[in-house]
Structure formats: structure tokens, C-alpha cells
Design a protein around this motif. Structure first.
Motif, PDB file in Angstrom:
ATOM      1  N   LEU A 123      50.453  25.368  11.256  1.00 54.48           N
ATOM      2  CA  LEU A 123      51.174  25.674  12.561  1.00 54.48           C
ATOM      3  C   LEU A 123      50.192  26.665  13.475  1.00 54.48           C
ATOM      4  N   HIS A 124      49.487  26.190  14.439  1.00 56.51           N
ATOM      5  CA  HIS A 124      48.957  27.260  15.437  1.00 56.51           C
ATOM      6  C   HIS A 124      49.853  27.499  16.414  1.00 56.51           C
ATOM      7  N   THR A 125      50.193  28.850  16.709  1.00 55.87           N
ATOM      8  CA  THR A 125      51.221  29.131  17.793  1.00 55.87           C
ATOM      9  C   THR A 125      50.720  30.210  18.615  1.00 55.87           C
ATOM     10  N   ALA A 126      51.120  30.492  19.862  1.00 57.33           N
ATOM     11  CA  ALA A 126      50.765  31.259  20.769  1.00 57.33           C
ATOM     12  C   ALA A 126      51.944  31.776  21.714  1.00 57.33           C
ATOM     13  N   PRO A 127      51.930  32.568  22.578  1.00 57.86           N
ATOM     14  CA  PRO A 127      52.899  32.798  23.537  1.00 57.86           C
ATOM     15  C   PRO A 127      53.000  31.713  24.654  1.00 57.86           C
ATOM     16  N   LEU A 128      51.676  31.021  24.880  1.00 55.24           N
ATOM     17  CA  LEU A 128      51.766  29.830  25.660  1.00 55.24           C
ATOM     18  C   LEU A 128      50.838  28.730  25.081  1.00 55.24           C
ATOM     19  N   VAL A 129      51.302  27.611  25.171  1.00 54.27           N
ATOM     20  CA  VAL A 129      50.597  26.416  24.918  1.00 54.27           C
ATOM     21  C   VAL A 129      50.368  25.688  26.063  1.00 54.27           C
ATOM     22  N   LEU A 130      49.136  25.194  26.356  1.00 53.75           N
ATOM     23  CA  LEU A 130      48.892  24.405  27.420  1.00 53.75           C
ATOM     24  C   LEU A 130      48.342  23.123  26.955  1.00 53.75           C
ATOM     25  N   LEU A 177      53.845  25.084  27.414  1.00 55.70           N
ATOM     26  CA  LEU A 177      54.996  25.296  26.264  1.00 55.70           C
ATOM     27  C   LEU A 177      55.040  26.896  25.866  1.00 55.70           C
ATOM     28  N   PRO A 178      55.814  27.752  26.535  1.00 55.49           N
ATOM     29  CA  PRO A 178      56.099  28.811  26.289  1.00 55.49           C
ATOM     30  C   PRO A 178      56.393  29.120  24.720  1.00 55.49           C
ATOM     31  N   GLY A 207      55.117  21.100  20.208  1.00 58.21           N
ATOM     32  CA  GLY A 207      56.347  21.400  20.532  1.00 58.21           C
ATOM     33  C   GLY A 207      56.715  22.860  20.282  1.00 58.21           C
ATOM     34  N   PRO A 208      57.904  23.211  20.694  1.00 58.95           N
ATOM     35  CA  PRO A 208      58.475  24.793  20.374  1.00 58.95           C
ATOM     36  C   PRO A 208      58.033  25.353  18.991  1.00 58.95           C
ATOM     37  N   TYR A 209      57.556  26.367  18.851  1.00 58.16           N
ATOM     38  CA  TYR A 209      57.505  26.868  17.390  1.00 58.16           C
ATOM     39  C   TYR A 209      58.594  26.792  16.516  1.00 58.16           C
ATOM     40  N   GLU A 210      59.515  27.642  17.063  1.00 56.54           N
ATOM     41  CA  GLU A 210      60.841  27.431  16.190  1.00 56.54           C
ATOM     42  C   GLU A 210      61.330  25.931  15.759  1.00 56.54           C
ATOM     43  N   GLU A 211      61.058  25.046  16.501  1.00 54.54           N
ATOM     44  CA  GLU A 211      61.474  23.643  15.964  1.00 54.54           C
ATOM     45  C   GLU A 211      60.653  23.034  15.023  1.00 54.54           C
ATOM     46  N   LEU A 212      59.447  23.307  15.091  1.00 53.52           N
ATOM     47  CA  LEU A 212      58.343  22.709  14.406  1.00 53.52           C
ATOM     48  C   LEU A 212      58.371  23.546  12.921  1.00 53.52           C
ATOM     49  N   ALA A 213      58.499  24.828  13.030  1.00 51.93           N
ATOM     50  CA  ALA A 213      58.665  25.791  11.808  1.00 51.93           C
ATOM     51  C   ALA A 213      59.884  25.528  11.053  1.00 51.93           C
ATOM     52  N   ALA A 214      61.005  25.207  11.569  1.00 53.35           N
ATOM     53  CA  ALA A 214      62.127  24.770  10.956  1.00 53.35           C
ATOM     54  C   ALA A 214      62.236  23.436  10.211  1.00 53.35           C
ATOM     55  N   VAL A 215      61.428  22.442  10.829  1.00 56.55           N
ATOM     56  CA  VAL A 215      61.258  21.268  10.111  1.00 56.55           C
ATOM     57  C   VAL A 215      60.048  21.248   9.083  1.00 56.55           C
ATOM     58  N   HIS A 216      59.083  22.236   9.269  1.00 52.01           N
ATOM     59  CA  HIS A 216      57.912  22.132   8.279  1.00 52.01           C
ATOM     60  C   HIS A 216      57.922  23.790   7.846  1.00 52.01           C
ATOM     61  N   PRO A 217      58.836  24.218   6.956  1.00 57.01           N
ATOM     62  CA  PRO A 217      58.722  25.601   6.463  1.00 57.01           C
ATOM     63  C   PRO A 217      57.694  26.127   5.642  1.00 57.01           C
ATOM     64  N   ARG A 218      57.023  25.018   4.996  1.00 54.21           N
ATOM     65  CA  ARG A 218      56.061  25.531   3.978  1.00 54.21           C
ATOM     66  C   ARG A 218      54.679  25.349   4.798  1.00 54.21           C
TER      67      ARG A 218
END
Length: 212
Positions: free
Chosen positions: A4-11, A18-19, A34-45
Motif C-alpha cells: 500500500l502506497h499512501t500519501a496525504p493526497l493521491v491524484l 483522494l485526500p 481508494g481511501p487508505y483506511e478502507e484498503l488497509a482494513a481489507v488488506h491488513p497484511r
């Protein structure tokens, strides 16, 4: 392995900004955006890589051949004589006395350090091995903008005019996992600071450049 690559803002470019967004990468492809929290919840590993500022698609360098054949990219050991910035071939005292093969490798590394993941070809045969080793995707030069009076820039945003005009592909599921992270809070700041504020470049899912 999922990353998961995440940042304060994804364009994503092809979709709304996507903030707090993220890009899920599986091998060499984008699995989801998508939103980091949603993707991280689905893919916790999933392994998580957090970047400052912006996450965007990888950029396209239109004038790679010009930048590699008309400019000499000095070795750090040559800085006392040639400086650290690219030197026009005609400004070299003796163009045959420098290491052009090394210059090509360093020029390709500089492109990666500006968030480029694709470079327009074709390239002469002697350059092809270095281009292939860099991993940069060679794309057609059809549709390339004209060369600026000051010459092409290592910064693809200079001739792309905006992010949408400078990217190779959008961030979307199924697309190649080519993305770049920049130390800028939004697109306007990125255009002002330029692609030199790149902090990471991911090409085919591999981290090929990371800023200090």
C-alpha cells in the motif's frame, strides 16, 4: 506481496483527488485505488509505504534521446571541473574525452529522480542496454511537444503543462504500477516546485528511486 502506497493526497488523474488516499500494488500492477483506511482494513497484511505530499502516476519524458545525447551528465568526481548539472555537449572542451556511457546511465537515473517512468524513443543501439536496465518504459514519441528554445528539461512537467499532460498512465486498477511521490501539498505546488521535488519513483511495482 501486496504493498500500500499512501500519501496525504493521491491524484489518480482519471478520477477525483483522494485526500488520505492509497494505491494498492500487487506485483507489477495496481490492484486498487481508494481511501487508505478502507484498503488497509481489507488488506491488513499489506506492506505500507508512506510518502509525504502527493502520490501521482509516473511521468513521461518526451525528449529522452535529446537529453542523453546532447547533454553530458557529470560524474560526482567531475564536479570540481564540470559542476553537477548537465553540460551541453558543445560546451565540453573535448567531447570525446568524457565517459558518455556513464553519462547515459546517470541521465537515466536523473529521469527516475524526476518521477519519470516512461521515456519516448527510439534510441540508438549503443544506448538500448542502459535504457533497458533502467526499467524505464520506452514509448512512442508521436505527439511529443516541440523542443523549447532553452532545450528539453529533465522535468516532464515543463512540457506537459499540467499533471494530466505529463503522466504516462492514470492510477487505476489493472494499470501498470508506475507511480511517483512528490514533496508538494497539491498539484499547484507541484507545478511551482517542479518534478525535482520527487521523493520516490515506483516502476512496475519496484521502488527504483528514493530521495534522501
Amino acid at each position: 506481496m501486496l504493498t500500500l502506497h499512501t500519501a496525504p493526497l493521491v491524484l489518480p488523474v482519471a478520477a477525483r483527488p483522494l485526500p488520505g488516499g492509497a494505491v494498492l500494488v500487487e506485483r507489477d500492477r495496481i490492484a486498487a485505488v481508494g481511501p487508505y483506511e478502507e484498503l488497509a482494513a481489507v488488506h491488513p497484511r499489506a506492506r505500507v509505504r508512506r510518502w509525504p505530499g502527493l502520490l501521482t502516476p509516473g511521468l513521461r519524458q518526451w525528449h529522452g534521446r535529446w537529453l542523453l545525447t546532447r547533454l553530458y551528465h557529470p560524474d560526482p568526481r567531475e564536479a570540481d571541473v564540470l559542476g553537477t548539472e548537465p553540460v551541453p555537449a558543445e560546451a565540453l572542451g573535448d567531447p570525446e574525452a568524457v565517459d558518455w556511457a556513464g553519462s547515459v546511465r546517470r541521465g537515466l537515473q536523473r529521469m527516475l529522480a524526476h518521477g519519470s517512468t516512461a521515456v519516448a524513443g527510439p534510441f540508438p543501439e549503443p544506448m538500448l542496454p542502459a535504457v533497458r536496465r533502467s526499467g524505464l518504459r520506452v514509448v512512442s514519441a508521436v505527439g511529443a511537444p516541440g523542443i523549447l528554445v532553452s532545450g528539453p528539461s529533465l522535468d516532464p512537467l515543463v512540457e506537459g503543462w499540467d499533471l494530466a499532460g505529463a503522466v504516462h498512465t492514470a492510477l487505476e486498477a489493472g494499470a501498470p504500477a508506475d507511480l511517483a511521490a512528490f514533496d508538494a501539498p497539491d498539484e499547484a505546488a507541484l507545478r511551482e516546485r517542479g518534478a525535482g521535488c520527487c521523493v520516490a519513483t515506483v516502476l512496475g511495482g519496484r521502488l527504483v528511486y528514493r530521495g534522501v
